[in-house]
Design an enzyme around this catalytic site. Structure first.
Site, PDB file in Angstrom:
ATOM      1  N   LYS A   1      35.839  40.484  33.256  1.00 48.20           N
ATOM      2  CA  LYS A   1      37.190  40.383  32.675  1.00 48.20           C
ATOM      3  C   LYS A   1      37.662  41.746  32.168  1.00 48.20           C
ATOM      4  CE  LYS A   1      40.935  38.388  31.019  1.00 48.20           C
ATOM      5  NZ  LYS A   1      41.296  38.977  29.782  1.00 48.20           N
TER       6      LYS A   1
ATOM      7  N   GLU B   1      44.301  46.083  35.639  1.00 49.74           N
ATOM      8  CA  GLU B   1      45.650  45.646  35.249  1.00 49.74           C
ATOM      9  C   GLU B   1      46.451  46.792  34.622  1.00 49.74           C
ATOM     10  OE1 GLU B   1      45.660  41.977  32.739  1.00 49.74           O
ATOM     11  OE2 GLU B   1      46.895  43.213  31.427  1.00 49.74           O
TER      12      GLU B   1
END
Lengths: 299, 299, 299, 299
Positions: free
Chosen positions: A171, A178
């Site tokens: 993650k 991102e």
């Protein structure tokens, strides 16, 4: 299955709904009970005292902690570890640093309590589209709780990533990427807007067009369509960008592993600078230019 | 409508098929006629001599040049400009620099010939998924050729971007962003692979999971699923990355406009370095460290 | 004054000489005694067993540890702390992380032993030109050992920087800056060499000229004069650049403090990459370009 | 020797003095005559009409243009080229782009006029310390004017760099490096100031100490000593940093030559951003975070 969710913020609240809608029996707990109450209409059962968990859940009990990462989560898990029994399972769905997962896993192991780390992506859209979920920990425990993960995630949108910490690690990388993706789009749009053609271009239309058949189509670009919709000059939004830790850890990890990450680090640094009014390094350069070249100073 | 396509490379060939399948009457021309012949089965008519264009097309004639950008395209358009009549339309679908578009537009205008610049994205997948197309030039001429663009593009996948050069400018920015996006994913995967969890992670599975519900889902990430499928270590692929010009122009434009583009420039520089065996700047630093610190040199 | 130096590497050896030449009474200790022996001709007294320190030095005893930072230094200081008495002084001249200084200071304080952190710059040239020295710790203790620091440093080339850790912190920043400076010169020379004028330019002559009156003159550029002297193509040097930790810490600190450091981080990442034969991120981009554009792969 | 200097700005004025003090016969010309008049006391002869040059200088006439680079210099050289005769020599000491040098050289060659490009470093300190001077053009012409260059430069502080454009090219690289060096120091000081030790550190003292024996000592760091002297917080200076073109060209050249310049480009981009109040790319990222994560917007 039966489980408890602790923490009904933006993420936890919607995750509870998604699980309830998929038939799980969910006992919710929140610092303030207001949010818990509104979940009743989705079928949630409300816990007002954490100790109740012990009685309402069947063993091995499954508790999903969805509190802000850091001290708050840490403290909550300490409390839970005193309530729960051997074999019970704590899942941390926050953006916890994987190193903390490993410490916690070991602490809890001493008490016989199982610990699973789950990285959850999807933001405010997760309720509708599902939460992409990355899981770390003991694989057998993962298999036991898989029905929950399956309900949270879209089809194929979850994965057992490896031993403790792996879920949050994957993650963390996801978030690092991102940051880079967002900055790449942002640079492109800034230049487009500044160019001789910029004045007449509606950036929402551009985003929409690119989302149909271009190489750079993506979900983020779909969100940009929406973001640019009302006012593609974004004149009412301040360019102040927070960061929530994962990109910092990504760069730290890169440094520890001797991996070069110019894009992710530049994206992070850009955010730092977006929050500074008065950049000292720029003052230094201005002062220096004045010293050697007599270049004017702005005061 | 009737049109001619000059240049049947990876892009031109498939674009011809897409237009033929949508009912256009396409006269194809290629330096070597082999590719033209195979297009006959899709209904293409083959031109063996460019001058024929004048007779086979109806006025205003529409000619789509799909040759490599630069000298080859330049020369082709010169030749076409001597064949064509006033009111005829030349469309350049190559990745041409917008400054060249403006020069060409003016030259052709003197002869009364119309010029349209079209940035085309979609690569080898365009045949199936449609080509996202960005158009610049005179708006009336755009409207006249719109049926062609519409057939090439997916739904909503094209746009009139503004005066001459705007199409290629928007495509240039698109490619600049693309460089950044690719590098962001690449950094993330490099770090993931280098990490303590990397050995046991299948990067194709990771990509697939992220493509289902995560914030970073995108078409590029779908392609990475495929790229990692057979061998997620990519051991048979050399890390040698070409660049085709648009990112260079993007950085040049950013400089001309005083816009900061750390991500796009870093992505471009990374490619430059991927092609160097022996990086002089690294030698300089190694030599310098040896000078002041007596640090060992590798010879 | 009387002091002991532990560790006679490139730095420690020359520092001992400099102190001896300035009249200090220096007891040297090294893992292997060879280097100690050769220092005798400069007047050094040799210690073969660390415990001897207790007898030969006068109280408060001053011991300067000049071992590689990390475990070796850590262990040495542990050993010293068992030999020394209250009020004695340990100085660590290695490139130790300031956080370790703070831990050590507290541990030693419990035993009543004083701890000083000293960042020492100057490399192999320090013997002749003096060592620029940055000191952290209790100011009174600094004042007590100042005569040593004064002998080591050139005029005005030392400073009391603040509480424990400050010396190594300032040295860490110094090294971070150093990475950036080196890379700036390296980039310039790489471009100069690659340019149309590069073939006929002697980079040693360029460095020498710039060192006389230009804005970028510096000691590093003087060293480049020497480095380029024999062969300005550096063809016998591999572009493999190690890093010794301080720039990593600098970037980590920048992240912790929300400070943007694009230059120092890029300089560090460049070194990482200089040591990679096969850059995975480049493979990823190459694979991806092949997927969407059919661009050739190099195998 | 006899020469004329056109343009008495910060650089030209002091260069005239330096040449006069070394015994040259200098005819000065400036748009407004005030500055010319004050040079009389150093022995300058003043020209009020450019055409006079033809009479007062001996052949081959030597004219040094020291006007701002770009249109002003371009126009001045055009005017000079109509006044001067074959064999005469024009030297451009501005920060001219080397590509313009090549164009000009060819234009002037057609008229038989010689052209020399001279990159001059040293800023406001040049008068006292000498101007480091990089010369390009015909080597025989260089040799003819060498006495002037020698008087301007410190010992060893000038160099014949090669054919036309080489002088300004080497100066361009010099300035590119300068941008990187300045930013490296600036980052270091910003972090130092932001750190836990920063509050008590006098940055002028730090600079001074580093300038005595440290690896990063340099002339720029000496200037920082002065810049930080009165107020090491620089609170009265705005962090607004201009750029004068050479670093832009350096990055453009790097792109043209496929050379990676992450440090120089980052330094340039930092300056761009220092001048922006409202960074659009930051707004884009803020808007995007709000879309997917519901993160608060600052308005």
């Amino acid at each position: 299955m039966k489980l408890s969710i602790i923490g009904l913020g933006r993420m936890g609240y919607n995750m509870a709904i998604r699980l309830l809608e998929d038939g799980h029996e969910v006992f919710v707990y929140n610092r303030t009970s207001e949010k818990s109450e509104t979940l009743k209409e989705y079928g949630a059962k409300v816990i007002y005292d954490l100790k109740t968990i012990k009685n309402v859940l069947s063993t091995p009990r499954v508790v999903w902690s969805m509190l802000p990462a850091g001290d708050i989560t840490e403290k909550n898990i300490e409390i839970l570890s005193e309530i729960l029994d051997e074999e019970d399972i704590i899942i941390d769905g926050a953006n916890t640093n994987y190193k903390d997962d490993i410490k916690r896993f070991n602490t809890l192991k001493n008490k016989g309590i199982n610990y699973i780390d789950a990285g959850v992506s999807g933001g405010v859209w997760g309720l509708k589209e599902g939460y992409c979920t990355m899981v770390g920990g003991d694989e057998k425990i993962f298999e036991y709780i898989e029905p929950i993960i399956k309900s949270l995630a879209p089809n194929n949108g979850y994965m057992y990533c490896g031993s403790t910490g792996a879920g949050h690690y994957v993650k963390m990388i996801h978030n690092g990427i991102e940051y880079g993706l967002m900055e790449a789009y942002a640079e492109g749009f800034e230049l487009l807007k500044a160019s001789k053609y910029g004045e007449n271009l509606n950036l929402s239309d551009i985003s929409k067009m690119w989302n149909n058949g271009s190489v750079i189509r993506s979900w983020l670009l779909e969100l940009l369509e929406i973001a640019f919709k009302d006012d593609s000059s974004l004149k009412d939004i301040q360019g102040y960008v927070e960061d929530s830790g994962e990109a910092r850890w990504t760069v730290n990890e890169a440094i520890d592993n001797g991996v070069s990450v110019p894009i992710i680090s530049a994206s992070l640094f850009k955010r730092f600078q977006s929050r500074q009014k008065d950049v000292f390094s720029d003052k230094v350069v201005a002062a220096l230019r004045n010293q050697f070249g007599g270049h004017a100073l702005y005061k």
